[in-house]
Design a protein around this motif. Structure first.
Motif, PDB file in Angstrom:
ATOM      1  N   ALA A  46       0.845  -1.195   0.000  1.00 20.91           N
ATOM      2  CA  ALA A  46       0.000   0.000   0.000  1.00 20.91           C
ATOM      3  C   ALA A  46       0.886   1.253   0.000  1.00 20.91           C
ATOM      4  O   ALA A  46       1.664   1.424   0.919  1.00 20.91           O
ATOM      5  CB  ALA A  46      -0.904  -0.010   1.238  1.00 20.91           C
ATOM      6  N   PHE A  47       0.797   2.131  -0.924  1.00 19.29           N
ATOM      7  CA  PHE A  47      -0.009   2.132  -2.128  1.00 19.29           C
ATOM      8  C   PHE A  47       0.933   2.288  -3.324  1.00 19.29           C
ATOM      9  O   PHE A  47       0.963   3.311  -3.973  1.00 19.29           O
ATOM     10  CB  PHE A  47      -1.011   3.303  -2.071  1.00 19.29           C
ATOM     11  CG  PHE A  47      -1.846   3.266  -0.802  1.00 19.29           C
ATOM     12  CD1 PHE A  47      -2.875   2.328  -0.675  1.00 19.29           C
ATOM     13  CD2 PHE A  47      -1.573   4.130   0.251  1.00 19.29           C
ATOM     14  CE1 PHE A  47      -3.641   2.282   0.496  1.00 19.29           C
ATOM     15  CE2 PHE A  47      -2.338   4.069   1.417  1.00 19.29           C
ATOM     16  CZ  PHE A  47      -3.371   3.145   1.550  1.00 19.29           C
ATOM     17  N   THR A 107       3.264  -7.501   0.041  1.00 21.75           N
ATOM     18  CA  THR A 107       3.880  -7.608   1.368  1.00 21.75           C
ATOM     19  C   THR A 107       2.915  -7.208   2.483  1.00 21.75           C
ATOM     20  O   THR A 107       3.250  -7.310   3.648  1.00 21.75           O
ATOM     21  CB  THR A 107       5.115  -6.703   1.476  1.00 21.75           C
ATOM     22  OG1 THR A 107       4.711  -5.375   1.140  1.00 21.75           O
ATOM     23  CG2 THR A 107       6.217  -7.163   0.563  1.00 21.75           C
ATOM     24  N   ASP A 108       1.744  -6.686   2.113  1.00 23.62           N
ATOM     25  CA  ASP A 108       0.798  -6.325   3.180  1.00 23.62           C
ATOM     26  C   ASP A 108      -0.603  -6.886   2.920  1.00 23.62           C
ATOM     27  O   ASP A 108      -0.905  -8.000   3.321  1.00 23.62           O
ATOM     28  CB  ASP A 108       0.785  -4.805   3.438  1.00 23.62           C
ATOM     29  CG  ASP A 108       0.675  -3.979   2.165  1.00 23.62           C
ATOM     30  OD1 ASP A 108       0.164  -4.498   1.148  1.00 23.62           O
ATOM     31  OD2 ASP A 108       1.099  -2.807   2.178  1.00 23.62           O
ATOM     32  N   VAL A 109      -1.477  -6.118   2.258  1.00 24.74           N
ATOM     33  CA  VAL A 109      -2.858  -6.556   2.071  1.00 24.74           C
ATOM     34  C   VAL A 109      -3.053  -7.068   0.644  1.00 24.74           C
ATOM     35  O   VAL A 109      -2.097  -7.161  -0.117  1.00 24.74           O
ATOM     36  CB  VAL A 109      -3.849  -5.399   2.380  1.00 24.74           C
ATOM     37  CG1 VAL A 109      -3.758  -5.008   3.834  1.00 24.74           C
ATOM     38  CG2 VAL A 109      -3.595  -4.207   1.484  1.00 24.74           C
ATOM     39  N   VAL A 110      -4.292  -7.364   0.291  1.00 25.24           N
ATOM     40  CA  VAL A 110      -4.594  -7.840  -1.056  1.00 25.24           C
ATOM     41  C   VAL A 110      -4.600  -6.640  -2.019  1.00 25.24           C
ATOM     42  O   VAL A 110      -5.171  -5.600  -1.706  1.00 25.24           O
ATOM     43  CB  VAL A 110      -5.970  -8.538  -1.084  1.00 25.24           C
ATOM     44  CG1 VAL A 110      -6.299  -9.037  -2.476  1.00 25.24           C
ATOM     45  CG2 VAL A 110      -6.007  -9.671  -0.076  1.00 25.24           C
ATOM     46  N   CYS A 153      -4.451  -0.437  -9.441  1.00 19.88           N
ATOM     47  CA  CYS A 153      -4.789  -1.400  -8.406  1.00 19.88           C
ATOM     48  C   CYS A 153      -6.307  -1.472  -8.414  1.00 19.88           C
ATOM     49  O   CYS A 153      -6.986  -0.472  -8.172  1.00 19.88           O
ATOM     50  CB  CYS A 153      -4.291  -0.950  -7.042  1.00 19.88           C
ATOM     51  SG  CYS A 153      -4.842  -2.059  -5.725  1.00 19.88           S
ATOM     52  N   TYR A 201      -9.549  -2.999  -3.547  1.00 18.52           N
ATOM     53  CA  TYR A 201      -9.479  -2.018  -2.468  1.00 18.52           C
ATOM     54  C   TYR A 201      -8.386  -2.392  -1.465  1.00 18.52           C
ATOM     55  O   TYR A 201      -8.384  -3.500  -0.930  1.00 18.52           O
ATOM     56  CB  TYR A 201     -10.832  -1.947  -1.772  1.00 18.52           C
ATOM     57  CG  TYR A 201     -10.835  -1.070  -0.540  1.00 18.52           C
ATOM     58  CD1 TYR A 201     -10.538   0.290  -0.649  1.00 18.52           C
ATOM     59  CD2 TYR A 201     -11.135  -1.597   0.709  1.00 18.52           C
ATOM     60  CE1 TYR A 201     -10.545   1.096   0.481  1.00 18.52           C
ATOM     61  CE2 TYR A 201     -11.147  -0.789   1.827  1.00 18.52           C
ATOM     62  CZ  TYR A 201     -10.853   0.554   1.712  1.00 18.52           C
ATOM     63  OH  TYR A 201     -10.857   1.345   2.820  1.00 18.52           O
ATOM     64  N   CYS A 202      -7.467  -1.449  -1.203  1.00 17.76           N
ATOM     65  CA  CYS A 202      -6.348  -1.761  -0.310  1.00 17.76           C
ATOM     66  C   CYS A 202      -6.161  -0.690   0.751  1.00 17.76           C
ATOM     67  O   CYS A 202      -5.179  -0.711   1.479  1.00 17.76           O
ATOM     68  CB  CYS A 202      -5.071  -1.964  -1.111  1.00 17.76           C
ATOM     69  SG  CYS A 202      -4.580  -0.539  -2.090  1.00 17.76           S
ATOM     70  N   GLY A 203      -7.094   0.257   0.847  1.00 20.83           N
ATOM     71  CA  GLY A 203      -6.976   1.293   1.871  1.00 20.83           C
ATOM     72  C   GLY A 203      -7.258   2.672   1.309  1.00 20.83           C
ATOM     73  O   GLY A 203      -7.615   2.817   0.138  1.00 20.83           O
ATOM     74  N   THR A 204      -7.068   3.679   2.180  1.00 17.90           N
ATOM     75  CA  THR A 204      -7.501   5.035   1.810  1.00 17.90           C
ATOM     76  C   THR A 204      -6.790   5.592   0.576  1.00 17.90           C
ATOM     77  O   THR A 204      -7.318   6.475  -0.081  1.00 17.90           O
ATOM     78  CB  THR A 204      -7.269   6.001   2.984  1.00 17.90           C
ATOM     79  OG1 THR A 204      -5.967   5.755   3.499  1.00 17.90           O
ATOM     80  CG2 THR A 204      -8.281   5.794   4.094  1.00 17.90           C
ATOM     81  N   HIS A 236      -5.830   3.808  -2.053  1.00 14.40           N
ATOM     82  CA  HIS A 236      -5.958   2.772  -3.080  1.00 14.40           C
ATOM     83  C   HIS A 236      -5.942   3.336  -4.507  1.00 14.40           C
ATOM     84  O   HIS A 236      -5.288   2.793  -5.404  1.00 14.40           O
ATOM     85  CB  HIS A 236      -7.245   1.994  -2.782  1.00 14.40           C
ATOM     86  CG  HIS A 236      -7.846   1.264  -3.915  1.00 14.40           C
ATOM     87  ND1 HIS A 236      -7.162   0.297  -4.600  1.00 14.40           N
ATOM     88  CD2 HIS A 236      -9.082   1.326  -4.483  1.00 14.40           C
ATOM     89  CE1 HIS A 236      -7.952  -0.195  -5.542  1.00 14.40           C
ATOM     90  NE2 HIS A 236      -9.106   0.409  -5.483  1.00 14.40           N
ATOM     91  N   HIS A 237      -6.643   4.448  -4.712  1.00 12.71           N
ATOM     92  CA  HIS A 237      -6.774   4.969  -6.082  1.00 12.71           C
ATOM     93  C   HIS A 237      -5.531   5.729  -6.548  1.00 12.71           C
ATOM     94  O   HIS A 237      -5.507   6.221  -7.667  1.00 12.71           O
ATOM     95  CB  HIS A 237      -8.021   5.858  -6.182  1.00 12.71           C
ATOM     96  CG  HIS A 237      -8.117   6.884  -5.110  1.00 12.71           C
ATOM     97  ND1 HIS A 237      -8.318   6.540  -3.792  1.00 12.71           N
ATOM     98  CD2 HIS A 237      -8.022   8.236  -5.137  1.00 12.71           C
ATOM     99  CE1 HIS A 237      -8.354   7.638  -3.048  1.00 12.71           C
ATOM    100  NE2 HIS A 237      -8.178   8.675  -3.841  1.00 12.71           N
ATOM    101  N   TYR A 238      -4.513   5.840  -5.674  1.00 14.13           N
ATOM    102  CA  TYR A 238      -3.258   6.460  -6.128  1.00 14.13           C
ATOM    103  C   TYR A 238      -2.231   5.414  -6.524  1.00 14.13           C
ATOM    104  O   TYR A 238      -1.116   5.743  -6.906  1.00 14.13           O
ATOM    105  CB  TYR A 238      -2.686   7.364  -5.027  1.00 14.13           C
ATOM    106  CG  TYR A 238      -3.598   8.512  -4.690  1.00 14.13           C
ATOM    107  CD1 TYR A 238      -3.947   9.439  -5.678  1.00 14.13           C
ATOM    108  CD2 TYR A 238      -4.141   8.662  -3.421  1.00 14.13           C
ATOM    109  CE1 TYR A 238      -4.807  10.487  -5.408  1.00 14.13           C
ATOM    110  CE2 TYR A 238      -5.009   9.706  -3.127  1.00 14.13           C
ATOM    111  CZ  TYR A 238      -5.334  10.617  -4.126  1.00 14.13           C
ATOM    112  OH  TYR A 238      -6.187  11.643  -3.858  1.00 14.13           O
TER     113      TYR A 238
END
Lengths: 550, 168
Positions: free
Chosen positions: B77-78, B109-112, B148, B151-154, B156-158
């Motif tokens: 992320a991200f 290495t962290d989330v999906v 991406c 959804y991987c967090g706040t 995500h869209h960057y």
């Protein structure tokens, strides 16, 4: 059986569910509007609210809360009408309602506090506040209580009416609740065994692929749990509204049994692009996914056969003359009919999504969002609206008057136009590569990305029109509840055509069908699931900061 | 139970069409080898460098032979980490000659995360603990955008990067 209305007590129970459903529609719809506006790039959310927070509200409140409350409330009314509800059952039904509501409020509070912006799919290892998971658990537990109330209702009726086939709508409700019960075991397992201990810090790690597989074991039957109540209305209610008969009681039951068999062992088609799952088993579940199209094909035939037979019985004997004979000006028919028509492109799009290779083109693009706004947010919702135009007056002791009917027709047209723009531009933008579940972004600023933004304007226009549709619907709901003229509105229950063949009794053999369903699930899941567990990588810790839950 | 003649025809045509689709998908996957991304190799998400492909010096584009390449990527992320170029700058754009066959190989290495190259058929999920791969051939020059799409967090869209396919 036809003339008697629901008792006051039964009405109150279903109406409580309707209230939650329609309030959810307003809140969730507003969130949807805001999302489409944010995605034009011209609008920023006030008070530092995060896009993904409103996306979570939108998904949870529309896909889980609105649907579940409407469906369970509608099903209670069908069961009361066809097989009756005892006082004791009604107490349990109210317990189910309150458990679901408390769970909903708990989960919603965490989302509003920004502690659970994990979307309604809540994929690990993004970690929400434990109360969010507890809340969802309560919602599921509440629905289980409702399941067993429905099972008990039919069981009691069968005991009192030995050897008779069960009323069609009661049969359908029980099938839907069996699907729901079997499939929610998956999501309950992942939440109770994996998410809750992990989010509380009792265990350090979560197995991601196991949690995703259990989620999607539930995630696809979930959509059939939404769709089947619409089918109940199509099979069991619409024929009465158009002045016809059920084309074939047996075929209707067969379709529902096929849904029971094939709607569950298909979750891998949501995981086609994931590592760690053998492509052979993905393909097996793709085959089963295609099998679930068959009961929908059966339904399409039965519907149009009903329409044609009803039209011809009224003397419209030319090739397509019967089509004109349909009651287009009756919203109880018109709204669900528009929903049915939307299911033709929606179903075809679904086959695209489920196809092994084509899925590469559309997976996680906004095409998928466009797809389920046709299936759920058009076919299912327009049918639910179509149901509420007579159900709410039945429950409140009022009449569906000319004004409600006119508003309903306008609402349906507004909805169809709004969805045409919104879902249409989502489908096209998705084919061009625009991702779903994403706030406004210019990414690398390439020409390719600027192409998507035009379609995002299209979505905002469609979304705005749809929100007008929601306001009309809310107004109509309030009007039907408090202001429509008092009277006795018909609870339309269709009858089978006189010349229909008798229904084979084997359809009532619950042990057989549930048994086959379980065997199919075991076949589709056992080996790949053992593979996933045996070849597990190290698990994942919680990631809270990424969603602003710290 | 009796089925109407037209109903039999309808189900035969509908069911037949489904069967043909399925056979096409099956032949495509198991005979022509276009299976969806389903790599079965696991990896420790806390220590991805232990795997050769994800050592710092092996990230980004690696040539296999004339027109075949592997692109190794670590998602977190991200950001997509394609390593650094000769001058030590972070790679944001991957330049690929037209006509190349490229295998993208990634992990998280962290989330999906999602890994989609818009405008191509390269699209796959990157999950912590697993390596995933997808192959595509670049036949048209132009600029393509990585997004991406999971959804991987706040932020995500960057999460993005660029591929430039150039004519030699």
């Amino acid at each position: 059986m036809i003339a008697n209305q629901l008792t006051k007590k039964d009405s109150k129970l279903s109406m409580a569910h309707m209230w939650v459903a329609f309030i959810s529609l307003l809140i969730g719809g507003l969130m949807g509007l805001l999302q489409t506006l944010v995605r034009t790039g011209r609008f920023t959310l006030p008070f530092g609210i995060d896009y993904y927070q409103i996306l979570t509200v939108h998904g949870v409140i529309l896909a889980l809360v609105l649907t579940t409350f409407f469906i369970i409330g509608f099903q209670f009314s069908l069961m009361s009408k066809t097989v009756g509800m005892s006082d004791k059952e009604r107490v349990w039904a109210w317990i189910a309602f309150w458990v679901m509501l408390v769970g909903t409020i708990a989960a919603a509070t965490m989302i509003l506090l920004g502690k659970a912006s994990v979307l309604y799919t809540f994929y690990a290892p993004l970690a929400a506040h434990p109360i969010f998971y507890f809340g969802l658990t309560l919602v599921i537990v509440g629905t289980w209580i409702a399941c067993f109330v429905n099972f008990h209702q039919l069981y009691k009726w069968k005991k009192a009416n030995k050897g008779e086939k069960s009323p069609l709508l009661a049969f359908m409700v029980v099938i839907n609740m069996i699907i729901w019960f079997i499939s929610t075991i998956g999501v309950a397992a992942t939440v109770l065994i994996q998410f809750i201990p992990w989010s509380l810090g009792i265990v350090d790690e979560i197995n991601i692929l196991v949690s995703r597989t259990l989620f999607w074991y539930f995630g696809h039957p979930l959509v059939y749990f939404w769709l089947l109540p619409a089918y109940m209305a199509w099979y069991g209610i619409i024929p009465k509204i158009i002045g016809g008969k059920i084309f074939s009681d047996g075929l209707a039951r067969l379709a529902f049994i096929l849904f029971l068999l094939f709607s569950i062992p298909v979750g891998f088609h949501h995981q086609l692009l994931e590592p760690g799952i053998d492509p052979f088993w993905k393909y097996i579940q793709v085959v089963l996914t295609f099998a679930v199209a068959i009961p929908s094909l059966l339904t399409a035939f039965s519907m149009f056969a009903t329409f044609e037979t009803a039209g011809r019985a009224k003397g419209f004997n030319t090739l397509f003359g019967w089509f004109k004979a349909l009651p287009w000006k009756d919203v109880r028919f018109f709204a669900p009919m528009v929903g049915m028509i939307a299911f033709i492109p929606a179903g075809a799009g679904g086959l695209v999504n489920a196809s092994n290779q084509l899925n590469l083109v559309v997976h996680n693009t906004i095409w998928v969002t466009g797809h389920f706004h046709l299936t759920l947010a058009t076919t299912v919702i327009l049918t639910f609206f179509g149901i509420s135009y007579w159900l709410v007056p039945v429950l409140t002791g009022r009449k569906l008057d000319e004004k409600t009917n006119r508003l309903g027709i306008i609402q349906t047209i507004v909805w169809a136009i709004g969805m045409f723009f919104m879902s249409g531009s989502m489908h096209i933008a998705g084919l061009l590569g625009a991702p779903r579940r994403s706030a406004f972004s210019e990414y690398n600023g390439s020409e390719q990305v600027t192409e998507w933004i035009g379609y995002q304007y299209g979505q905002a226009i469609g979304g705005s029109i749809l929100f007008i549709g929601i306001i009309i619907m809310m107004y109509t709901f309030i009007y039907m509840t408090f202001f429509a003229p008092k009277g006795v509105e018909e609870f339309p229950i269709a009858e089978t055509a006189e010349d229909a063949e008798p229904t084979p009794m084997i359809f009532e053999n619950w042990r057989l069908w549930i048994g086959i369903a379980v065997v199919l699930i075991a076949f589709a899941y056992t080996i790949p699931f053992i593979d996933i567990i045996q070849n597990s990588p190290p698990g994942s810790p919680t990631f809270k900061g990424l969603i602003g839950n710290s | 139970m009796h089925l109407h003649k037209y109903e039999k025809m309808w189900m035969l045509i509908g069911g037949g069409a489904l069967l043909i689709f399925l056979i096409m998908l099956g032949v495509g996957a198991f005979y022509q080898g276009t299976k969806p991304p389903s790599c079965l190799t696991t990896i420790d998400p806390q220590n991805v460098e232990a795997h050769d492909s994800f050592k710092k010096e092996n990230l980004g584009m690696q040539q296999l032979d004339d027109n075949r390449y592997v692109v190794n990527v670590i998602a977190s992320a991200f950001n997509y980490d394609f390593g650094t170029d000769e001058e030590g700058n972070v790679v944001r754009t991957i330049r690929i000659p037209v006509g190349s066959e490229v295998m993208f190989q990634g992990t998280s290495t962290d989330v999906v995360h999602g890994f989609e190259l818009a405008g191509t058929n390269a699209n796959m999920m990157l999950e912590p603990g697993y390596i995933n791969t997808v192959e595509t051939t670049f036949n048209k020059p132009g600029t393509y955008t990585f997004v991406c799409n999971e959804y991987c967090g706040t932020g995500h869209h960057y999460m993005t990067a660029t591929v430039e396919v150039y004519d030699e």
